[in-house]
Structures are given as C-alpha cells and as structure tokens.
Design an enzyme around this catalytic site. Structure first.
Site, PDB file in Angstrom:
ATOM      1  N   VAL A  12       0.798  -1.242   0.000  1.00 51.40           N
ATOM      2  CA  VAL A  12       0.000   0.000   0.000  1.00 51.40           C
ATOM      3  C   VAL A  12       0.826   1.286   0.000  1.00 51.40           C
ATOM      4  O   VAL A  12       0.255   2.370  -0.122  1.00 51.40           O
ATOM      5  CB  VAL A  12      -0.979   0.076   1.199  1.00 51.40           C
ATOM      6  CG1 VAL A  12      -2.127  -0.865   1.029  1.00 51.40           C
ATOM      7  CG2 VAL A  12      -0.255  -0.123   2.518  1.00 51.40           C
ATOM      8  N   GLY A  15       2.484   2.846  -5.782  1.00 51.34           N
ATOM      9  CA  GLY A  15       1.993   2.289  -7.039  1.00 51.34           C
ATOM     10  C   GLY A  15       0.605   1.671  -7.003  1.00 51.34           C
ATOM     11  O   GLY A  15      -0.366   2.292  -6.573  1.00 51.34           O
ATOM     12  N   ILE A  16       0.530   0.443  -7.489  1.00 53.65           N
ATOM     13  CA  ILE A  16      -0.761  -0.236  -7.680  1.00 53.65           C
ATOM     14  C   ILE A  16      -1.449  -0.506  -6.341  1.00 53.65           C
ATOM     15  O   ILE A  16      -2.669  -0.345  -6.204  1.00 53.65           O
ATOM     16  CB  ILE A  16      -0.540  -1.547  -8.477  1.00 53.65           C
ATOM     17  CG1 ILE A  16       0.018  -1.229  -9.876  1.00 53.65           C
ATOM     18  CG2 ILE A  16      -1.832  -2.336  -8.584  1.00 53.65           C
ATOM     19  CD1 ILE A  16       0.545  -2.456 -10.647  1.00 53.65           C
ATOM     20  N   ASP A  50       7.724  -7.242   6.616  1.00 53.61           N
ATOM     21  CA  ASP A  50       8.568  -7.671   5.498  1.00 53.61           C
ATOM     22  C   ASP A  50       8.012  -8.998   4.985  1.00 53.61           C
ATOM     23  O   ASP A  50       8.148 -10.040   5.630  1.00 53.61           O
ATOM     24  CB  ASP A  50      10.019  -7.840   5.973  1.00 53.61           C
ATOM     25  CG  ASP A  50      10.937  -8.317   4.856  1.00 53.61           C
ATOM     26  OD1 ASP A  50      10.428  -8.655   3.758  1.00 53.61           O
ATOM     27  OD2 ASP A  50      12.158  -8.360   5.089  1.00 53.61           O
ATOM     28  N   TYR A 156      12.699 -12.431 -11.313  1.00 53.15           N
ATOM     29  CA  TYR A 156      11.371 -11.800 -11.417  1.00 53.15           C
ATOM     30  C   TYR A 156      10.398 -12.627 -12.257  1.00 53.15           C
ATOM     31  O   TYR A 156       9.331 -13.014 -11.751  1.00 53.15           O
ATOM     32  CB  TYR A 156      11.482 -10.372 -11.949  1.00 53.15           C
ATOM     33  CG  TYR A 156      10.140  -9.670 -11.963  1.00 53.15           C
ATOM     34  CD1 TYR A 156       9.567  -9.209 -10.781  1.00 53.15           C
ATOM     35  CD2 TYR A 156       9.429  -9.511 -13.142  1.00 53.15           C
ATOM     36  CE1 TYR A 156       8.322  -8.594 -10.780  1.00 53.15           C
ATOM     37  CE2 TYR A 156       8.186  -8.896 -13.143  1.00 53.15           C
ATOM     38  CZ  TYR A 156       7.639  -8.432 -11.962  1.00 53.15           C
ATOM     39  OH  TYR A 156       6.400  -7.834 -11.958  1.00 53.15           O
TER      40      TYR A 156
HETATM   41  P1  NAI Z   1       5.883  -0.302  -6.529  1.00 61.54           P
HETATM   42  O1  NAI Z   1       7.348  -0.490  -6.422  1.00 61.54           O
HETATM   43  O2  NAI Z   1       5.328   1.032  -6.787  1.00 61.54           O
HETATM   44  O3  NAI Z   1       5.177  -0.890  -5.210  1.00 61.54           O
HETATM   45  C1  NAI Z   1       5.567  -2.099  -4.615  1.00 61.54           C
HETATM   46  C2  NAI Z   1       5.268  -2.020  -3.135  1.00 61.54           C
HETATM   47  O4  NAI Z   1       5.618  -3.287  -2.543  1.00 61.54           O
HETATM   48  C3  NAI Z   1       6.093  -0.940  -2.414  1.00 61.54           C
HETATM   49  O5  NAI Z   1       5.262  -0.132  -1.607  1.00 61.54           O
HETATM   50  C4  NAI Z   1       7.061  -1.747  -1.590  1.00 61.54           C
HETATM   51  O6  NAI Z   1       7.466  -1.112  -0.380  1.00 61.54           O
HETATM   52  C5  NAI Z   1       6.281  -3.020  -1.331  1.00 61.54           C
HETATM   53  N1  NAI Z   1       7.183  -4.097  -0.972  1.00 61.54           N
HETATM   54  C6  NAI Z   1       8.303  -4.474  -1.646  1.00 61.54           C
HETATM   55  N2  NAI Z   1       8.933  -5.442  -0.959  1.00 61.54           N
HETATM   56  C7  NAI Z   1       8.210  -5.677   0.155  1.00 61.54           C
HETATM   57  C8  NAI Z   1       8.375  -6.560   1.248  1.00 61.54           C
HETATM   58  N3  NAI Z   1       9.431  -7.385   1.355  1.00 61.54           N
HETATM   59  N4  NAI Z   1       7.434  -6.553   2.224  1.00 61.54           N
HETATM   60  C9  NAI Z   1       6.388  -5.690   2.158  1.00 61.54           C
HETATM   61  N5  NAI Z   1       6.172  -4.828   1.137  1.00 61.54           N
HETATM   62  C10 NAI Z   1       7.099  -4.824   0.156  1.00 61.54           C
HETATM   63  O7  NAI Z   1       5.421  -1.313  -7.673  1.00 61.54           O
HETATM   64  P2  NAI Z   1       3.967  -1.597  -8.309  1.00 61.54           P
HETATM   65  O8  NAI Z   1       4.071  -1.353  -9.752  1.00 61.54           O
HETATM   66  O9  NAI Z   1       2.906  -0.971  -7.541  1.00 61.54           O
HETATM   67  O10 NAI Z   1       3.929  -3.180  -8.116  1.00 61.54           O
HETATM   68  C11 NAI Z   1       2.836  -3.839  -7.509  1.00 61.54           C
HETATM   69  C12 NAI Z   1       2.776  -5.247  -8.063  1.00 61.54           C
HETATM   70  O11 NAI Z   1       2.497  -5.183  -9.441  1.00 61.54           O
HETATM   71  C13 NAI Z   1       4.076  -6.047  -7.910  1.00 61.54           C
HETATM   72  O12 NAI Z   1       3.754  -7.352  -7.488  1.00 61.54           O
HETATM   73  C14 NAI Z   1       4.638  -6.037  -9.318  1.00 61.54           C
HETATM   74  O13 NAI Z   1       5.435  -7.178  -9.578  1.00 61.54           O
HETATM   75  C15 NAI Z   1       3.361  -6.061 -10.132  1.00 61.54           C
HETATM   76  N6  NAI Z   1       3.542  -5.599 -11.505  1.00 61.54           N
HETATM   77  C16 NAI Z   1       3.954  -4.317 -11.760  1.00 61.54           C
HETATM   78  C17 NAI Z   1       4.158  -3.919 -13.072  1.00 61.54           C
HETATM   79  C18 NAI Z   1       4.642  -2.544 -13.406  1.00 61.54           C
HETATM   80  O14 NAI Z   1       5.095  -2.328 -14.544  1.00 61.54           O
HETATM   81  N7  NAI Z   1       4.563  -1.576 -12.497  1.00 61.54           N
HETATM   82  C19 NAI Z   1       3.944  -4.837 -14.191  1.00 61.54           C
HETATM   83  C20 NAI Z   1       3.465  -6.132 -13.810  1.00 61.54           C
HETATM   84  C21 NAI Z   1       3.295  -6.490 -12.514  1.00 61.54           C
END
Ligand code: NAI
Length: 261
Positions: A12, A15-16, A50, A156
């Site tokens: 949260v 991003g998404i 985490d 990944y």
């Molecule tokens: P983002 O980097 O903006 O957000 C990811 C969030 O996950 C961050 O708030 C981060 O702190 C949290 N996070 C990372 N490691 C963590 C951990 N060990 N424990 C708890 N929280 C953790 O990225 P986004 O784009 O919002 O990604 C969300 C999902 O969407 C991911 O699973 C990503 O693989 C997937 N996704 C994203 C794409 C893109 O192009 N942005 C494309 C396809 C899938």
C-alpha cells in the site's frame, strides 16, 4: 455501491497497491494496509511487515483480525535483489501469507494475486515451475533456486510464473475451496510506477519500450486497481482460478507471436 468489505492489501505504500487502497476506501471498504514502508497517506489501519521474512509474516497474521473478506497480494519487487530474495517476496512469502490468513477469511472470501505478463512463460517452463511450487511452506529459497537453476536475472519472471501456477492450484486447494474462498490473479503489463524504472534497469529500455509500443502506452495504477477490486468482490463470485490480463492487449499480442496466429 457494492457491499462494504474488509480488505487486507499488501504493497500500500506505492503504485498499484496504493491506488487499490485509495479506491477501496473511496468505495466504503475497510482497508488494512501492509507494506515494508509506512504509506505517506493513511488508508485505514496499517501494519508494517517484510513479506519476504517468514517470522514477520507469522507476526502479521497474528495481528490481523478474523472476518476478512479478501486478501489482495499486491506487494512485489522487481528482481534487482537477486533470485532468492525476489522469489521469497513475490512467491513464497505471498503463498505463506495467503495460506496462513485463510482461516481468518470469511467463507466465500477471495484472494487476488498480482502476477505479471512477465509470468507468461509458466507453460514453457512447466517442469521448473512445478518444482518451485512443490517446495512447500517457506523453504530455503536460495537452495530451491540452486536446485532449479534460477539465475539472478530471471528471479522476477520465474517468481511470477510460480505465482500463476500456484493461483490455478490454490483455487482447488482444500484450505481455500472447502470454504468457498476464490483465488485469482491479475497480470498487468508495464505500469508507470516506481518499479518500472527498475524493470528498465534489469530488462533494458528496448524490451520495456517494445512492450509499451505494442499496446500504445504504459498502464497506470488506476488501470489495474479496479480489476483487483472486482475480483475481490461478490460480482466475481463465479470467477476462480483465473488470470485476468490487464495490459492493454499485450498478452494477446504475445500469444499471437508465440502461437503464430
Ligand atoms: P511499486 O514499487 O510502486 O510498489 C511495490 C510495493 O511493494 C512498495 O510499496 C514496496 O514497499 C512493497 N514491498 C516491496 N517489498 C516488500 C516486502 N518485502 N514486504 C512488504 N512490502 C514490500 O510497484 P507496483 O508497480 O505498484 O507493483 C505492484 C505489483 O504489481 C508487484 O507485485 C509487481 O510485480 C506487479 N507488476 C507491476 C508492473 C509494473 O510495470 N509496475 C507490471 C506487472 C506487474
């Protein structure tokens, strides 16, 4: 407005996940947000955890209430941390959380996993994918990566391949199925969030730009969040074990290329 739900949403802080939480709160749902980092904006209750650490996941599950309508597994990392850490967060930690939270989900509840078009290769790499999913619980992930020959630069896509296969399996896993808990995935294409910059570093600009040009533009978090909330809702009551591509047509384009139609 659809019926108010209690939603646990991971990722949260950015991003998404952040957009999914924002939209959920705007729709009247109660959100319990989870992330490594505290979000800048408050969307209901927040628990820091985490999701790559089994002890932290166990503590998180203890802290969660019963009566949850849906777990939305959005948090993820890009692969820059290496294969073992990436699989620990994107797959094994996600699976551990889902399995441990199951008793706290209401009967008829839902789990939505955010996978990716990057997991497209799960069929082509089926033996490896099955092997990774067969490692039960929260295994020694570095050892599993060695056994299945997962190099750091493939962490990944391999994590998302495993997540997709497990999503299909989990829909029929008694722990979920006997209580009517649906398990589905959303697979975004490239989305403009902080992680996209890391994908550019890992995959190269050419690959990311090619994916974007196939469908005209990159997605935004607001393209993805409504699909996640839909799969969590009762409107999706007959959707189970499905992978919903939310990618502007990218998977269709890749299918056409791979299958030759
Ligand atoms: P983002 O980097 O903006 O957000 C990811 C969030 O996950 C961050 O708030 C981060 O702190 C949290 N996070 C990372 N490691 C963590 C951990 N060990 N424990 C708890 N929280 C953790 O990225 P986004 O784009 O919002 O990604 C969300 C999902 O969407 C991911 O699973 C990503 O693989 C997937 N996704 C994203 C794409 C893109 O192009 N942005 C494309 C396809 C899938």
């Amino acid at each position: 407005m659809s019926q108010s739900q209690t939603l646990v949403i991971t990722g949260v802080a950015s991003g998404i996940g952040r957009e999914t939480a924002r939209l959920a709160v705007a729709a009247g749902h109660d959100v319990i947000g989870v992330d490594l980092h505290a979000p800048a904006e408050a969307f209901g209750r927040f628990i820091a955890a985490d999701l790559g650490d089994p002890a932290a996941i166990a503590a998180l599950v203890d802290a969660l209430p019963s009566g949850i309508d849906a777990l939305l597994n959005v948090a993820g990392v890009s692969g820059t941390l290496g294969a073992a850490k990436t699989l620990a967060i994107n797959f094994y930690g996600l699976r551990m959380l889902s399995e441990a939270v199951a008793p706290k989900l209401k009967p008829g509840g839902a789990i939505v996993n955010v996978a990716s078009i990057a997991g497209f290769g799960w069929r082509a790499n089926l033996e490896r994918t099955k092997g990774l999913v067969a490692a039960s619980g929260f295994p020694d992930v570095a050892a599993v990566c060695t056994t299945w020959g997962v190099p750091d630069d493939l962490g990944y896509p391999v994590s998302k391949e495993a997540l997709l296969l497990w999503t299909f399996r989990a829909a029929h896993q008694p722990r979920f199925k006997t209580r009517g808990i649906r398990v589905n995935a959303v697979s975004p294409g490239p989305v403009e969030t902080p992680i996209l910059g890391q994908f550019r570093a890992v995959l190269g600009d050419a690959r990311v730009d090619s994916d974007i040009s196939r469908v005209g533009r990159a997605g935004t978090s607001s393209d993805i969040a409504p699909a996640i909330l839909f799969l969590a809702s009762q409107q999706a009551a007959w959707i189970n074990g499905a992978n919903l591509a939310v990618d502007g047509g990218l998977e269709a384009s890749v299918n056409a290329e791979v299958l030759g139609f």
